[in-house]
Design a protein around this motif. Structure first.
Motif, PDB file in Angstrom:
ATOM      1  N   GLN A 130       0.847  -1.187   0.000  1.00  0.00           N
ATOM      2  CA  GLN A 130       0.000   0.000   0.000  1.00  0.00           C
ATOM      3  C   GLN A 130       0.882   1.235   0.000  1.00  0.00           C
ATOM      4  OE1 GLN A 130      -3.918   0.308   2.282  1.00  0.00           O
ATOM      5  NE2 GLN A 130      -2.565   1.492   3.578  1.00  0.00           N
ATOM      6  N   VAL A 131       0.627   2.153  -0.958  1.00  0.00           N
ATOM      7  CA  VAL A 131       1.434   3.377  -1.066  1.00  0.00           C
ATOM      8  C   VAL A 131       0.528   4.597  -0.956  1.00  0.00           C
ATOM      9  CG1 VAL A 131       3.310   2.361  -2.412  1.00  0.00           C
ATOM     10  CG2 VAL A 131       1.277   3.207  -3.588  1.00  0.00           C
ATOM     11  N   ARG A 132       1.065   5.662  -0.373  1.00  0.00           N
ATOM     12  CA  ARG A 132       0.282   6.885  -0.169  1.00  0.00           C
ATOM     13  C   ARG A 132       1.171   8.108  -0.344  1.00  0.00           C
ATOM     14  NH1 ARG A 132      -0.834  10.533   3.835  1.00  0.00           N
ATOM     15  NH2 ARG A 132      -2.922  11.500   3.755  1.00  0.00           N
ATOM     16  N   ASN A 133       0.604   9.148  -0.965  1.00  0.00           N
ATOM     17  CA  ASN A 133       1.291  10.417  -1.142  1.00  0.00           C
ATOM     18  C   ASN A 133       0.627  11.435  -0.223  1.00  0.00           C
ATOM     19  OD1 ASN A 133       2.042  13.047  -2.076  1.00  0.00           O
ATOM     20  ND2 ASN A 133       2.660  12.158  -4.034  1.00  0.00           N
ATOM     21  N   SER A 134       1.382  11.973   0.713  1.00  0.00           N
ATOM     22  CA  SER A 134       0.811  12.872   1.715  1.00  0.00           C
ATOM     23  C   SER A 134       0.416  14.227   1.130  1.00  0.00           C
ATOM     24  CB  SER A 134       1.818  13.077   2.857  1.00  0.00           C
ATOM     25  OG  SER A 134       3.033  13.622   2.362  1.00  0.00           O
ATOM     26  N   ILE A 135       0.991  14.621  -0.012  1.00  0.00           N
ATOM     27  CA  ILE A 135       0.663  15.907  -0.626  1.00  0.00           C
ATOM     28  C   ILE A 135      -0.566  15.790  -1.519  1.00  0.00           C
ATOM     29  CG2 ILE A 135       1.471  17.749  -2.137  1.00  0.00           C
ATOM     30  CD1 ILE A 135       2.838  17.715   0.571  1.00  0.00           C
ATOM     31  N   THR A 136      -0.587  14.788  -2.401  1.00  0.00           N
ATOM     32  CA  THR A 136      -1.739  14.617  -3.293  1.00  0.00           C
ATOM     33  C   THR A 136      -2.906  13.955  -2.581  1.00  0.00           C
ATOM     34  OG1 THR A 136      -1.029  12.420  -4.065  1.00  0.00           O
ATOM     35  CG2 THR A 136      -0.158  14.355  -5.237  1.00  0.00           C
ATOM     36  N   ASP A 137      -2.635  13.348  -1.428  1.00  0.00           N
ATOM     37  CA  ASP A 137      -3.644  12.639  -0.642  1.00  0.00           C
ATOM     38  C   ASP A 137      -4.246  11.472  -1.436  1.00  0.00           C
ATOM     39  OD1 ASP A 137      -4.926  12.247   1.790  1.00  0.00           O
ATOM     40  OD2 ASP A 137      -6.714  13.341   1.167  1.00  0.00           O
ATOM     41  N   LEU A 138      -3.423  10.881  -2.306  1.00  0.00           N
ATOM     42  CA  LEU A 138      -3.841   9.725  -3.088  1.00  0.00           C
ATOM     43  C   LEU A 138      -3.105   8.480  -2.599  1.00  0.00           C
ATOM     44  CD1 LEU A 138      -3.799  11.260  -6.690  1.00  0.00           C
ATOM     45  CD2 LEU A 138      -5.790  10.895  -5.218  1.00  0.00           C
ATOM     46  N   SER A 139      -3.725   7.331  -2.836  1.00  0.00           N
ATOM     47  CA  SER A 139      -3.101   6.064  -2.452  1.00  0.00           C
ATOM     48  C   SER A 139      -3.330   5.041  -3.554  1.00  0.00           C
ATOM     49  CB  SER A 139      -3.667   5.551  -1.120  1.00  0.00           C
ATOM     50  OG  SER A 139      -5.066   5.334  -1.219  1.00  0.00           O
ATOM     51  N   ASN A 140      -2.546   3.972  -3.508  1.00  0.00           N
ATOM     52  CA  ASN A 140      -2.647   2.922  -4.513  1.00  0.00           C
ATOM     53  C   ASN A 140      -2.138   1.625  -3.894  1.00  0.00           C
ATOM     54  OD1 ASN A 140      -3.217   1.891  -7.094  1.00  0.00           O
ATOM     55  ND2 ASN A 140      -2.364   3.743  -8.044  1.00  0.00           N
ATOM     56  N   ILE A 141      -2.475   0.506  -4.511  1.00  0.00           N
ATOM     57  CA  ILE A 141      -2.045  -0.787  -3.964  1.00  0.00           C
ATOM     58  C   ILE A 141      -1.623  -1.719  -5.091  1.00  0.00           C
ATOM     59  CG2 ILE A 141      -3.555  -0.639  -1.943  1.00  0.00           C
ATOM     60  CD1 ILE A 141      -5.355  -2.736  -3.320  1.00  0.00           C
ATOM     61  N   ALA A 142      -0.858  -2.735  -4.711  1.00  0.00           N
ATOM     62  CA  ALA A 142      -0.534  -3.871  -5.582  1.00  0.00           C
ATOM     63  C   ALA A 142      -0.580  -5.112  -4.710  1.00  0.00           C
ATOM     64  CB  ALA A 142       0.828  -3.712  -6.227  1.00  0.00           C
ATOM     65  N   VAL A 143      -1.058  -6.227  -5.263  1.00  0.00           N
ATOM     66  CA  VAL A 143      -1.223  -7.460  -4.502  1.00  0.00           C
ATOM     67  C   VAL A 143      -0.439  -8.585  -5.175  1.00  0.00           C
ATOM     68  CG1 VAL A 143      -2.845  -9.149  -3.578  1.00  0.00           C
ATOM     69  CG2 VAL A 143      -3.522  -6.737  -3.761  1.00  0.00           C
ATOM     70  N   LYS A 144       0.284  -9.336  -4.367  1.00  0.00           N
ATOM     71  CA  LYS A 144       0.981 -10.523  -4.862  1.00  0.00           C
ATOM     72  C   LYS A 144       0.538 -11.712  -4.020  1.00  0.00           C
ATOM     73  CE  LYS A 144       5.204 -10.456  -6.328  1.00  0.00           C
ATOM     74  NZ  LYS A 144       5.045 -11.059  -7.671  1.00  0.00           N
ATOM     75  N   ASN A 145       0.117 -12.773  -4.691  1.00  0.00           N
ATOM     76  CA  ASN A 145      -0.292 -13.996  -4.006  1.00  0.00           C
ATOM     77  C   ASN A 145       0.889 -14.958  -3.941  1.00  0.00           C
ATOM     78  OD1 ASN A 145      -3.111 -13.382  -3.534  1.00  0.00           O
ATOM     79  ND2 ASN A 145      -3.402 -13.575  -5.736  1.00  0.00           N
ATOM     80  N   ILE A 146       1.280 -15.284  -2.713  1.00  0.00           N
ATOM     81  CA  ILE A 146       2.441 -16.139  -2.472  1.00  0.00           C
ATOM     82  C   ILE A 146       1.975 -17.529  -2.049  1.00  0.00           C
ATOM     83  CG2 ILE A 146       4.483 -16.501  -1.040  1.00  0.00           C
ATOM     84  CD1 ILE A 146       4.849 -14.249  -2.993  1.00  0.00           C
ATOM     85  N   THR A 147       2.553 -18.560  -2.670  1.00  0.00           N
ATOM     86  CA  THR A 147       2.296 -19.944  -2.270  1.00  0.00           C
ATOM     87  C   THR A 147       3.587 -20.549  -1.743  1.00  0.00           C
ATOM     88  OG1 THR A 147       0.549 -20.228  -3.937  1.00  0.00           O
ATOM     89  CG2 THR A 147       1.518 -22.220  -3.019  1.00  0.00           C
ATOM     90  N   VAL A 148       3.536 -21.031  -0.497  1.00  0.00           N
ATOM     91  CA  VAL A 148       4.695 -21.688   0.121  1.00  0.00           C
ATOM     92  C   VAL A 148       4.448 -23.191   0.096  1.00  0.00           C
ATOM     93  CG1 VAL A 148       6.163 -21.870   2.159  1.00  0.00           C
ATOM     94  CG2 VAL A 148       5.071 -19.688   1.600  1.00  0.00           C
ATOM     95  N   HIS A 149       5.274 -23.894  -0.641  1.00  0.00           N
ATOM     96  CA  HIS A 149       5.127 -25.341  -0.770  1.00  0.00           C
ATOM     97  C   HIS A 149       5.809 -26.030   0.405  1.00  0.00           C
ATOM     98  CE1 HIS A 149       3.568 -24.858  -4.812  1.00  0.00           C
ATOM     99  NE2 HIS A 149       4.572 -24.051  -5.081  1.00  0.00           N
ATOM    100  N   GLY A 150       5.145 -27.013   0.951  1.00  0.00           N
ATOM    101  CA  GLY A 150       5.705 -27.768   2.062  1.00  0.00           C
ATOM    102  C   GLY A 150       5.162 -29.175   2.062  1.00  0.00           C
ATOM    103  N   ALA A 151       5.679 -29.998   2.947  1.00  0.00           N
ATOM    104  CA  ALA A 151       5.259 -31.394   3.040  1.00  0.00           C
ATOM    105  C   ALA A 151       5.096 -31.783   4.498  1.00  0.00           C
ATOM    106  CB  ALA A 151       6.280 -32.303   2.367  1.00  0.00           C
ATOM    107  N   VAL A 152       4.196 -32.741   4.754  1.00  0.00           N
ATOM    108  CA  VAL A 152       3.989 -33.260   6.103  1.00  0.00           C
ATOM    109  C   VAL A 152       3.732 -34.754   5.988  1.00  0.00           C
ATOM    110  CG1 VAL A 152       1.511 -32.776   6.051  1.00  0.00           C
ATOM    111  CG2 VAL A 152       2.684 -32.983   8.246  1.00  0.00           C
TER     112      VAL A 152
END
Length: 328
Positions: A175-197
């Motif tokens: 999440q990013v925000r500019n305090s002067i323009t008062d605008l914000s934006n986001i980017a999302v990354k989906n992470i998969t952690v592989h494991g075994a049991v």
């Protein structure tokens, strides 16, 4: 005395006034991208010519972008963009001479643009370290924070998670925000952690019984291998593997099968080991030579009863013998 800033400028005659022209922003508004900005050249002098320059190039009207008042004293940027950043000069001159001139550096505030998250990789193996870096074009520089699976906001441009586990899988939002323009934006990354049991019905098994170990993974790997006591498992004639190697069967179990078992799953770019499972093998001899507490109590009670009966029998035999030996 002539001002130092009165040097020749693009071949024009140096100004000879006592005052500098002054560039003012109407209503002291901030130059924010997407908004309107009005610049005025002061002072207002009748009968003179006003000229505007940006980065040493004379400005002309551009429909829907740049407007000049009737006498050119007022410059209006209808829709400010970041490309409007630069050095603006206002020049006041008569027919032959530059009277006043001054400059103003315009710094346009913009953004933040949609951020980018690096690296692009979305699949990781448990035990590896994760470092994500977020970057967005913004003036002034954006404020950064991370939100993991909708919670745990972390104020940082870089996110580091050491030795990941499968529980670290999920969405990572920058999440990013500019305090002067008062605008914000986001980017999302989906992470998969592989494991075994390893799944096993019981970690304690009797000798001569069978043992089944199953390696479970959230995502199928390219291959699976089994590890016994930190060494690659050497199969014996009592061991068998399923077609994909995910299930190990030992039948019958022997004492030498006791120890630590792991499975390792191999993916395209990494491998993941399960936690070790400790298998205990109970020897058959231990069950034959050791009596249960109930059995011991039964033996003690039985021996006591037998002793009592023997004492009663001996008493009756003694009494019978004594009666026979008395004279009639």
């Amino acid at each position: 005395m002539e001002s130092p800033s009165a040097s020749p400028h693009r071949g024009r005659i140096p100004w000879q006034g006592l005052l500098l022209a002054d560039i003012q922003i109407i209503n002291d508004s901030k130059p924010i991208e997407g908004k309107e900005l009005v610049l005025t050249c002061e002072p207002d002098i009748p009968g003179v010519t006003y000229l505007w320059y940006k980065d040493d190039q004379e400005l002309q009207e551009i429909p829907d972008r740049l407007q000049l008042s009737s006498n050119n004293r007022i410059l209006t940027l209808l829709n400010v963009t970041r490309e409007d950043t630069g050095i603006y000069e206002c020049e006041i001159r008569n027919s032959t001479t530059v009277i006043f001139r001054n400059s103003h550096t315009l710094d346009v505030f913009y953004g933040p643009d949609t951020p980018t998250i690096s690296p692009s990789e979305e699949n990781y193996c448990s035990g590896t370290n994760l470092t994500l870096f977020c970057e967005a074009d913004s003036n002034p520089p954006a404020e950064y924070s991370w939100i993991i699976n909708g919670q745990n906001e972390v104020p940082s441009q870089e996110l580091h998670i050491p030795s990941m586990s499968t529980s670290d899988s999920g969405s990572y939002t920058c999440q990013v925000r500019n305090s002067i323009t008062d605008l914000s934006n986001i980017a999302v990354k989906n992470i998969t952690v592989h494991g075994a049991v390893i799944q096993v019905s019981s970690t304690t098994v009797r000798e001569k019984d069978s043992l089944v170990l199953t390696c479970l993974t959230a995502q199928p790997g390219l291959s699976i291998q089994w590890i016994f006591n930190s060494q690659s498992l050497q199969l014996t004639d009592r061991m068998s593997l399923s077609t994909d190697n995910s299930t190990l069967t030992i039948d019958p179990v022997m004492m030498e099968d006791e120890g630590e078992y792991q499975c390792e799953v191999f993916y395209l770019n990494c491998s993941s080991k399960s936690d070790s499972v400790s298998i205990t093998v109970k020897a058959l001899e231990s069950e034959d030579t050791h009596l249960l507490p109930g059995a011991i109590a039964g033996i003690v009670i039985g021996a006591f009863v037998a002793l009592v009966l023997l004492c009663i029998l001996a008493y009756f035999l003694y009494c019978s013998k004594t009666r026979r030996s008395r004279p009639v």
